[in-house]
Each structure stands twice: as structure tokens, then as C-alpha cells.
Design an enzyme around this catalytic site. Structure first.
Site, PDB file in Angstrom:
ATOM      1  N   LYS A 119     -27.606  15.944  -6.879  1.00 18.58           N
ATOM      2  CA  LYS A 119     -28.816  15.350  -7.502  1.00 18.58           C
ATOM      3  C   LYS A 119     -29.090  13.743  -7.365  1.00 18.58           C
ATOM      4  O   LYS A 119     -28.152  13.142  -7.300  1.00 18.58           O
ATOM      5  CB  LYS A 119     -28.718  15.677  -8.915  1.00 18.58           C
ATOM      6  CG  LYS A 119     -30.047  15.591  -9.944  1.00 18.58           C
ATOM      7  CD  LYS A 119     -29.550  15.945 -11.471  1.00 18.58           C
ATOM      8  CE  LYS A 119     -30.888  15.695 -12.305  1.00 18.58           C
ATOM      9  NZ  LYS A 119     -30.709  16.136 -13.663  1.00 18.58           N
ATOM     10  N   SER A 178     -33.769  19.135 -15.727  1.00 17.35           N
ATOM     11  CA  SER A 178     -34.413  18.395 -14.490  1.00 17.35           C
ATOM     12  C   SER A 178     -33.700  18.439 -13.269  1.00 17.35           C
ATOM     13  O   SER A 178     -34.080  18.061 -12.177  1.00 17.35           O
ATOM     14  CB  SER A 178     -34.218  16.836 -15.051  1.00 17.35           C
ATOM     15  OG  SER A 178     -32.840  16.521 -15.325  1.00 17.35           O
ATOM     16  N   SER A 229     -30.441  19.916 -18.808  1.00 19.27           N
ATOM     17  CA  SER A 229     -30.860  20.004 -17.398  1.00 19.27           C
ATOM     18  C   SER A 229     -30.002  20.380 -16.436  1.00 19.27           C
ATOM     19  O   SER A 229     -30.710  20.434 -15.156  1.00 19.27           O
ATOM     20  CB  SER A 229     -31.123  18.263 -17.150  1.00 19.27           C
ATOM     21  OG  SER A 229     -32.238  17.686 -17.783  1.00 19.27           O
TER      22      SER A 229
END
Lengths: 488, 98, 493
Positions: free
Chosen positions: C82, C157, C181
């Protein structure tokens, strides 16, 4: 100008220069004189993702200082974030401590004693915080007002600071200076701060005159400047009051070049630091055992040292206090004493009256003083052996201080050995008598004129003649003149 | 005792200033509406009785996490300055102060 | 090999490589080919390492393998990271314009650990800007699409990481979880995502959004793959002051050991409030279905009530936004990142840089966070939220005295359409009602596939356990995975 009721409080920031690394990261703390941005890492640069981890020794030192200032150490301490934007602050918040909203600084309360005009006065401490130093701003044109941009060096960012805040107990610039000197001596005796290093001790001052608003003065670089800045402020505020102008509560900046204070923050009232707990640093528990351990390991503090000087060396309290105003001086005294082996009071006397006076006059810092302890011992021995007079001692002392040459060296170079040879002096006295016949006649009836003759002998010998012996011989020879044994 | 708070344009301007975020006129209009809705949402915790309850900042019950006073190698200056939008002679170049 | 490497579980890839059935260069080439075909439809990555770089690394590792010098639990395995996790010399943007060109000079600790274990970093995955969002729609680099339905969101996210897994672009990924997330995108993409106990995985190098709530989490297509990744990244880190010093565990081993008699040792509860307000009927049906199957397998499943959970969402957002306003203060264009092209004093440049460089959602949260921390509002909002947090923690402590596992849906709805909720911040915040509690309390939580709504939209089931009980959590998850048979699912993009 009439005496106005002055209240002064200080906020002192002291670097824990004895630490090898910064407060929250392991960058070396030895940043002075190094090229910019060469002592930084992700943490002190505030790079995204970096995290702070507390330096163990910083806590040790903070506890030591709190003990030395008689403060109450909190059982659990936490760190808070203080938010404000500024280019020298890499995260645009400073990790510090707070005493509200669940915050707990390292210590609350405390005091230190200063000696002012022979009186002892207590200055109370409000709190002691541990916090990080910001980076340094450099103005390419040299002035904050004219530089079209700002250069930033983060080498200093993250250095461990202790913030020591006092109550407004000081009533004059001299008291403020005395406080800072005493604090400096304590910190030096503890070995946590080499306060001679540039920027290692900074102070902001708060001052109110005649019960008026409190004015904050920032950017005062050294204790010396504190006295100057405060003196200036007192005059400025007093004049305003005399003219009927109300002094407003504001923050002013000490302009070191022009030696005046200038208004600084316009939006002062809009500063909202939004203090909240630093979630990246768990609380630190301070146990009684730990405090005891630190207390036992603490070096001798100035007041205790002064008491010891009185007890062991027979000095007066005043003499002892003067000697401990700086660790350097106290160390120098005791080292010199070791070499000297004679009466401590004699050594103290020379140090306090001659040595120190000259050092203060020339505003010398310890690292400019080249005199060695052995030199003081030698000096005293020469005096006691009547090789030199006290006058000569006072004469050569400055050169010893500045050059580091031994007394012997200087005496030889300048040919200053005291003349104690009776025959030599007699000869010179005779010369003087012949050159100053009138004064001789005078001296036979007027005691005062005797001193004139002695003075002339001293002049001729450039101060080298032993004064006592000279006096004796002059009197003897005057008698001989009176009795007609000597004819001039 | 709950005070009815509304985010006014003045308050929002003040907050945007504190946060150093310049908002466009459109954003100001939009945000004024959105932020007050979020505020209503925040206000739900009004209903909770927290008498005598201590706040929690740290969930991992750690204490005394300390580091030894041993220096490490710093980042090389070139790496420190690599991302700087503006730099000069080893310094970061920031806007003027006054 | 008959099956393409990108379709294999991570553990399978590693085994085949070790046994010589697959060479690493082939593995990388197959993933690159897959990425080449689907990435333009998915937009899972913000930055991909170049083909040449990746193949060169693969070749070097193949040689080491041949020479018997292959070391590491993940040797030769490609992994997606990420984009809020610092990777040295590899652009890291947090999905934001304000870091559009930021190249970190250091690796996050977890990245170091991955490299030590021989993993090959494919690239940085898309995310909601600064992790603020539940759909990966606030990214400056465009939204990521759900591989199961390209008109829908993959969750957020960590949507890019989840989408990369679900589309076969990567076998393993790292995400971060502040309020759900990692779990939300896992739920929306029929993959597995774990949020570890707060402090179990180092946050050094995780670009902060809300530092008292977030953790880096392992993501994969199977429970065992996630356990493998957790083995690698769950280590004490002296660079992270909130890192826990705990005995290292082998979570794969835990699964094997604990799987057999779970129903005898583990008491399970469902939390009533987490099945009520705002949760779609279909989701409830799918999740309860699994619970029923568990009961048939001999589990005791009680229903408990934790009323204070109603306040978890506003509590979470007050804390998160407050911390965000602080953690994002550093972005001012002086040391890195975007700087606005304006002249003026530092106040003007900072304000213009942040006004221009941050997206709307980030700006909203920073302003509300500033509000909650400012004088006059601090006590009523931020401080009070911290006290409600204490209450929630107390309640969960009580629950875990009797029960070892708590079950709920991961998301209140199946994946929604792109653009459906983005205009209404509050509607988006509501997506988090099931997941924020684990962050508030600091306990571990995992999402695994539960079923498909309308036959095609992934729905996840969430398990929560007490602090440091990842072993139990993973064993329970593995059990359910066997029950449902929903494992290693790849969407036909």
C-alpha cells in the site's frame, strides 16, 4: 526615575549538551560547526512515517536537575504535542510536555537561592519540561525583515531541551542575571550542560512594570543579554507609563544588533497550540527507587560545595559563594589549592579580588582563560617568598590569564624580580636623595614627604623594590642624613 | 450541559487558518454545510455519561519505552535534500518569514 | 506447470519454487503478464516497478536458489505494498498530490522484513488519500475498480491492495487499517484481511493518519497466506515506541494445532448491535448462515449486547480526525513533496500548498480535527471521545472474559457503486460501523469471504478476538474458510 514595582519571570531553555544523541532519535548531538543538514535522520527531519523514541539518559538528567532545583518529580510523565506552523519545526508541532488536560511534566515547583547585594533571595520554579529543539533559520541577508527567503538547517532539530519556568519572583535585571548564573553553575556542577556552548542556554523573559501588563521578550541569546534586554524594557515601559500610555500585553523580540526590543507577533491572541497527548510515546513511570538512585549518583552542587569551602577551608560564606558562581572557578580554586598547599584564604583572596575582577572587566569566558592552577600556586609562593610584591603580582596576573605563561616566565621576560637586596636598595635610595634634595629636607620635618621619596625609589626600580624594606631603609637613611652621617 | 455549537463561516476561516489550508470560495460554501453535518454526527457522544471515566490515549499498555544514548549514522546530506522542492548550499530553502 | 502462477496461493508458489517446479523469473513474468492485461481496467497500482528491474531481481534470486543460497520465508514471492508504507527509493504518495514525487530515503520496518525474507516488491498500491476513506475513491490517482464488478468500489482505504489480490495481480499484499481499511476492502473483494493487535506490527515507516488507531495488516486470498505474511511482519521494533515485545509465534503452526477441537475450546458470540442499524438484509442473511453452520458443527454461539457500540463511530471519527489534523501538519512543501507556485511569506505559501495539494476529504477531516482539538471545544469533543473510548474498551474486556471470538458482518452492505456515496461524507462514514470498534479497542480482527450477495457481490464476515489472540483468530478463520469453501478466489476481469 522613580523606583517602579518590577516583576520578572523567566522561561529558560537549556540544552542537555552532555547527551550524545538527540531526544527522540540517535543522531549525534554534536552538531555545532558542522555543515547544514548532516546530523539528521527520518525522525528529526520529520519524514512521513518516522517515529520518536525517548533517550533514556535525558530522563536521568531531567530528574537530576529537578532534584537540584528542589522540585517535585511526577510519578508518571507523558509527552504532548504543541501545534504551530513554522519553517524550523519539521513536523509543525513540537513534542513537549504540558501541565493540564491530563498532561504531566517531569517536575512541578521547586526553587533556587540567589545572592543579591549580600542578601539571600529565593526564586521559585513553576515547572520543568522536557522538549525538543527546533531547527535553525538562517537569513541570507542577515536580517529577518529583509531576507527574500529563508534557509533552514535541521541539525539542531530534536536536540534535548529542558524548559525551566520560574514564578515572576525577580525584581530587577540584576536578579534575573543572578538567577541565570546560579542555574548555570548548578547545571555545570551536575555535568548535564556545558553552558559555554553557543545557544546552549536561551531565555525568554516576562516583565511587568508597576502592576501593568505582562510583556514577553523572546530571542535573548545569553544571560548577559537578558540583563540588557530587561533594563531596556524597564526604561521603555517606565517612560510609557510616565507619559500616560498604557503598556499592552505583547510579545517582543530582542534585536541584538540594535540593542532594543521590537514588537513581534501580531496574531498573538490567535495562537491556539491545540495541546494533546503524543500517542507515539507511552508514559514513563518514575519510581521512588529510581529517584533515589539518581540522587545518590549526583555530583556536589554549588551550595553544598560552598558550605564545604566554609567548613574545610575557613572561608567566609560570601567568599565561598563567589567561588561557586561558576563550576570552572570553583574547580580552578580547588586545583590551585592542591598545588599551593598554603592558606586557602590567601588564594581565595587573590582569586576573588584580582583574578575575578579582571576576568569580569574583560568579560572573558572560561575557554579564553589560559591560566593554569599551578600558576596560581607559583604566584602565591613567589609573593610569600618576597620575590615579588603584591603590586607586581597584580601587574602580571592579567598576562598569565590571557597568555597562559607561568609567573616565572613573565617575571624573567619583564625583569620584574623584586629587589630585596639591602645594598641595592641603599644605593638607589641614595641616588634618589641626591636627585631630590629639596624633598629630603622636606622629609626631615614632614612625614608625608617620606612617601614621596619612597615613591621615587619605586619609580626608579619600576616597582620591583620591596616596599616594606624600602620604607625601612629610607627612614634609616633619613636619620643618617639628619645626624650628618650622609651628606647630599 | 450541552452548548449548541454551530460552525460559522468565521469559525471555519479561523480553523482553516490554524491548519494553514487555503479554501476556495466554492469549498467554503460546500464545507460549511458538510462540516456542520459532521458536527451533528460528533454531537452524538453528548448522550454518553462519562462521569469519573479516565481518557485512553494508548491501548497497548506499555510504559518506559526508552532508548540508549548511542549515536547512529545520520542520513547523507544528499539524501536529506533529495526531495526538497528548493534548496541552496546544503540548506532547505523556505519562503520568507516577514 | 499447468496452472498459471498468478492463480496459485502464495504458499503454493513458495513450495513450487522451492521444489524446483517453478522458477522465480517465470513467476514474475506471469504476474507481469496478468498485470498487463487487467491493470488498465482495475487501476490497483500507483507505482509499478519496471519490468526490467523486476526481471533482473528475479534472475538474481533464481541464481541464488540454484546455488542453494535461497533464504527467507517469502523467497521469490511478489508482493504489493500500500502506498502509505515507506519504500526506499520507490515513490510513496499516500494517494495524494502533496506527495506526488516523494521518494523516501528509508524503508519501513515491515518492508525491511519482507526484503530480508526474500520477497520481491511489485509496486505501490492505490488508496484513499492518506487512508481517509472507505472506497479508494478519494485517491488523487483515480479510483480503483472492484474486480468482481468494475462499476463498483473495492472498498477502502486499502482498495488497491485488495483489488490486486482479487484480480490475480499479486498473491500477497500489505495494507493499513485505521478504522477498517484492511478489512473493508477484503470484504468487498472476497479476500482475507487482518488488522493485528495494536503494537504487534511495527508502524515505523507507516505514514501516519491516526497513530493511536492504525496498524499495518497482511492481506491475501487465503487465511494461511495471511498467517504466513503475519509471521514475517509481526516483530518487535525498537524504532517504534508502541511496538510490543512479545514472544514470536508461528501462526501457520497455530492454525494446524488449533483447528481440530475449536468448537470445544472456543465460546463464540454475536454482537446484537452489529446486526441492526444500517446493515442490509442480505448481509445479515449471509453472515447468519455461517453462524448457523457453525452451530451445526458444535459451536456454542450466544448473542450479547454491547450498547455503547452505538457511539463507536462518532468516537472513532473525533479521535481519527483530531490525530489526522496533527499528523498531516508536516506537509508544507519545505522538505519534500508538492509546493505551490506562489510568492509571499511562509504563511501564504504553506496555506496555498496545503489548500492545493490536499483533496477535499482530507481537508474536511483536518479542519474538523483542528476544531475538536482547539481551545473551547477540546473537552467536549476530543477529551470526551477518549473517555467514551475507555468505556468501549471496558465493555469489550468484559465480553472477552466469557467469549473468545466475536462475530459480525465486516461491512453493512455489499460493494456499492462508484460515485454512490462519495458526495455525502456521512454516508461514507457509515460504512465503517462494524470495523471501527476493533481499532478503538486495539484488538485484532479479520475479514474473510462469507458469500456473494445477488450471487455476485462479495460479502465478508468479521471475527474479533482479544489482544494478542491472532493465533485463535486465524484458526477460527481457517475453520470457517473450510466451511464455506470460499478460498483463493480470483475474479475474471
Amino acid at each position: 526615575m522613580e523606583e517602579r514595582d518590577v516583576k520578572i519571570g523567566l522561561e529558560v531553555h537549556v540544552q542537555l549538551t552532555a547527551l550524545k544523541t538527540k531526544l527522540f532519535c540517535s543522531c549525534s548531538s554534536d552538531y555545532r560547526g558542522k555543515p547544514p543538514n548532516t546530523h539528521v535522520c527520518p525522525v528529526c527531519l520529520g519524514l512521513p512515517g518516522a517515529l520518536p523514541v525517548v533517550n533514556r539518559k535525558a530522563i536521568d538528567y531531567a530528574v537530576m536537575v529537578a532534584l537540584a532545583l528542589n522540585s517535585k518529580i511526577n510519578e508518571k510523565i507523558v509527552f504532548f504535542r504543541k501545534h504551530y506552523f513554522y519553517p524550523d519545526l519539521p513536523k509543525n508541532f513540537q513534542i513537549t510536555q504540558y501541565d493540564r488536560a491530563g498532561g504531566a511534566p517531569i517536575a512541578i515547583g521547586g526553587f533556587l537561592k540567589i545572592n543579591i547585594n549580600g542578601r539571600e533571595k529565593i526564586i521559585r520554579i513553576r515547572r520543568i519540561n522536557i522538549e525538543e529543539d527546533p531547527g535553525k533559520l538562517v537569513y541570507p541577508t542577515g536580517s529577518i525583515t529583509t531576507s527574500p527567503y529563508t534557509l533552514v538547517d535541521y541539525n539542531r532539530s530534536g536536540i534535548a531541551l529542558l524548559e525551566i519556568v520560574t514564578e515572576p519572583d525577580m525584581s530587577s535585571p540584576a536578579e534575573a542575571r543572578a538567577f541565570l548564573n546560579k542555574l548555570r553553575s548548578i547545571l555545570e556542577h551536575l555535568g548535564v550542560c556545558d553552558c559555554e556552548l553557543e545557544g546552549s542556554m536561551r531565555a525568554d523573559a516576562n516583565i511587568s512594570v508597576a502592576g501593568g501588563s505582562r510583556v514577553e521578550i523572546k530571542n535573548i541569546g545569553s544571560p548577559k543579554d537578558v540583563e540588557k534586554a530587561l533594563a531596556y524594557e524597564i526604561i521603555r515601559q517606565s517612560q510609557a507609563i510616565s507619559k500616560g500610555i498604557i503598556v499592552k500585553s505583547e510579545t517582543r523580540h530582542w534585536d541584538d544588533l540594535r540593542k532594543v526590543t521590537v514588537p513581534l507577533r501580531v496574531k498573538e491572541e490567535e495562537q491556539d497550540y491545540r495541546y494533546f497527548p503524543e500517542a507515539d510515546i507511552p508514559p514513563i513511570v518514575i519510581t521512588k527507587d529510581y529517584i533515589e538512585k539518581i540522587r545518590k549518583s549526583m555530583p556536589e552542587l554549588p551550595d553544598a560545595r560552598a558550605k564545604r569551602f566554609v567548613r574545610n577551608y575557613g572561608l567566609t560564606e560570601y567568599e565561598a559563594q563567589v567561588l561557586v558562581t561558576s563550576k570552572w572557578l570553583a574547580d580552578f580554586f580547588e586545583e590551585s589549592l592542591k598545588h599551593y598547599g598554603g592558606k586557602p584564604k590567601k588564594l581565595a583572596n587573590i582569586l576573588i579580588n584580582d583574578f575575578l575582577r579582571w576576568v569580569h572587566e574583560k568579560e572573558l569566558e572560561p575557554n579564553s582563560i589560559k591560566a593554569k592552577p599551578q600558576h596560581m600556586a607559583e604566584l602565591l609562593k613567589l609573593l610569600e617568598g618576597k620575590v615579588i610584591s603584591i603590586k607586581i603580582l597584580k601587574n602580571i596576573l592579567p598576562e598569565i590569564i590571557v597568555s597562559g605563561k607561568s609567573p616565572q616566565e613573565i617575571i624573567s621576560e619583564r625583569n620584574l624580580v623584586k629587589i630585596s637586596d639591602k645594598e641595592v636598595i641603599k644605593k638607589i635610595v641614595l641616588e634618589v636623595f641626591i636627585e631630590h634634595k629639596e624633598s629630603v629636607r622636606d622629609a626631615l620635618v614632614n612625614k608625608k614627604a617620606v612617601h614621596y621619596l619612597i615613591g621615587q625609589v619605586m619609580r626608579k626600580t619600576r616597582g620591583k623594590a620591596d616596599p616594606e624594606l624600602t620604607h625601612k631603609i629610607v627612614l634609616e637613611m633619613l636619620e643618617k642624613v639628619r645626624e650628618g652621617e650622609i651628606r647630599i | 450541559m450541552r452548548r449548541k455549537i454551530v460552525i460559522t463561516e468565521e469559525l471555519m476561516d479561523h480553523l482553516a487558518w490554524l491548519a494553514r489550508i487555503k479554501l476556495t470560495e466554492n469549498e467554503k460554501r460546500e464545507f460549511l454545510r458538510d462540516l456542520n453535518r459532521v458536527l451533528e454526527f460528533f454531537n452524538e457522544i453528548d448522550k454518553v455519561d462519562v462521569e469519573g471515566i479516565e481518557p485512553t490515549t494508548h491501548t497497548a499498555l506499555l510504559t518506559n519505552v526508552l532508548r540508549d544514548d548511542v549515536p547512529h549514522k545520520p542520513l547523507p546530506q544528499a539524501e536529506v535534500l533529495y526531495n526538497a522542492p528548493e534548496k541552496e548550499n546544503g540548506y532547505f530553502k523556505a519562503p520568507k518569514i516577514l | 506447470m499447468s496452472v498459471k502462477a498468478y492463480r496459485l496461493e502464495a504458499l503454493e508458489i513458495i513450495r513450487n519454487v522451492k521444489e524446483g517446479n517453478l522458477c522465480i523469473t517465470d513467476v514474475i513474468e506471469e504476474f507481469l503478464e496478468r498485470i498487463g492485461r487487467v491493470e488498465k481496467k482495475i487501476n490497483a497500482f500507483i507505482t509499478l516497478r519496471s519490468k526490467d528491474e523486476l526481471l533482473q531481481e528475479a534472475k538474481i534470486k533464481d541464481r541464488l536458489l540454484k546455488e542453494g543460497k535461497a533464504r527467507g520465508l517469502l523467497f521469490g514471492l511478489p508482493i504489493a505494498i500500500k502506498d502509505n508504507i515507506s519504500t526506499k527509493n520507490l515513490r510513496t504518495t499516500c494517494g495524494s498530490k502533496i506527495l506526488y514525487n516523494y521518494i523516501p530515503p528509508y524503508d519501513a520496518t515491515v518492508v525491511k522484513l519482507l526484503k530480508e525474507e526474500g520477497a520481491i516488491i511489485l509496486g505501490k498500491t492505490n488508496m484513499d488519500e492518506f487512508a481517509m476513506g472507505s472506497s479508494t475513491e478519494t485517491s488523487f490517482y483515480g479510483p480503483t475498480r472492484n474486480p468482481w464488478d468494475l462499476e463498483r468500489v473495492p472498498g477502502g482505504s486499502s482498495g488497491g491492495s485488495a483489488a490486486a489480490l482479487a484480480s490475480g495481480e499479486a498473491p500477497l499484499a500489505l495494507g493499513s487499517d485505521t478504522g477498517g481499511s484492511v478489512r473493508a476492502p477484503a470484504s468487498f473483494t472476497a479476500t482475507v484481511g487482518l488488522k493485528p493487535t495494536y503494537g504487534l506490527v511495527s508502524r515505523y515507516g507507516l505514514i501516519a493518519y491516526a497513530n493511536s488507531l492504525e496498524q499495518i495488516g497482511p492481506m491475501g486470498r487465503t487465511v494461511r497466506d495471511v498467517a504466513l505474511l503475519l509471521n514475517v511482519i509481526s516483530r518487535y521494533d525498537p524504532y517504534d515506541g508502541t511496538s510490543l515485545k512479545v514472544k514470536r509465534r508461528d501462526y501457520l503452526e497455530s492454525i494446524s494445532k488449533q483447528l481440530d477441537d475449536l468448537h470445544r475450546r472456543v465460546k463464540v458470540a454475536v454482537v446484537r448491535e452489529m446486526f441492526e442499524e444500517g446493515v442490509s438484509k442480505e448481509v445479515v442473511v449471509i453472515v447468519r448462515n455461517i453462524v448457523n453452520k457453525m452451530v451445526k458443527e458444535g459451536f456454542v454461539v450466544d448473542e450479547i449486547s454491547i450498547p455503547v457500540i452505538k457511539y463507536a463511530l462518532p468516537t472513532y471519527y473525533i479521535i481519527a480526525m483530531s490525530e489526522a489534523s496533527s499528523n498531516l501538519a508536516r506537509y508544507d512543501g519545505v522538505r519534500y513533496g508538492f509546493r505551490a507556485n506562489v510568492h509571499g511569506d511562509w504563511n501564504e505559501v504553506f496555506s496555498e500548498t496545503r489548500g492545493n495539494g490536499f483533496g477535499k476529504e482530507v481537508k474536511r477531516r483536518i479542519i474538523m480535527g483542528t476544531f475538536a482539538l482547539s481551545a473551547g471545544y477540546f473537552d467536549q469533543y476530543y477529551l470526551k471521545a477518549l473517555k467514551v473510548r475507555t468505556l468501549i474498551i471496558k465493555e469489550f474486556k468484559k465480553a472477552f472474559e466469557k467469549y473468545s471470538i466475536l462475530i459480525s458482518p465486516t461491512m453493512p452492505t455489499p460493494p456499492f457503486k462508484l460515485g454512490e456515496k462519495i458526495a455525502d461524507p456521512l454516508a461514507m462514514y457509515m460504512s465503517d460501523i462494524e470495523t471501527v470498534t476493533a481499532n478503538i479497542v486495539g484488538i485484532p480482527a479479520i475479514s474473510i469471504p462469507a458469500g456473494f450477495a445477488e450471487g455476485k457481490l462479495p460479502v465478508g464476515i468479521q471475527l474479533m478476538a482479544n489482544y494478542l489472540k491472532e493465533d485463535l483468530l486465524l484458526a477460527m478463520a481457517a475453520f470457517i474458510e473450510e466451511l464455506t469453501g470460499l478460498k483463493n478466489l480470483i475474479a475474471e476481469v
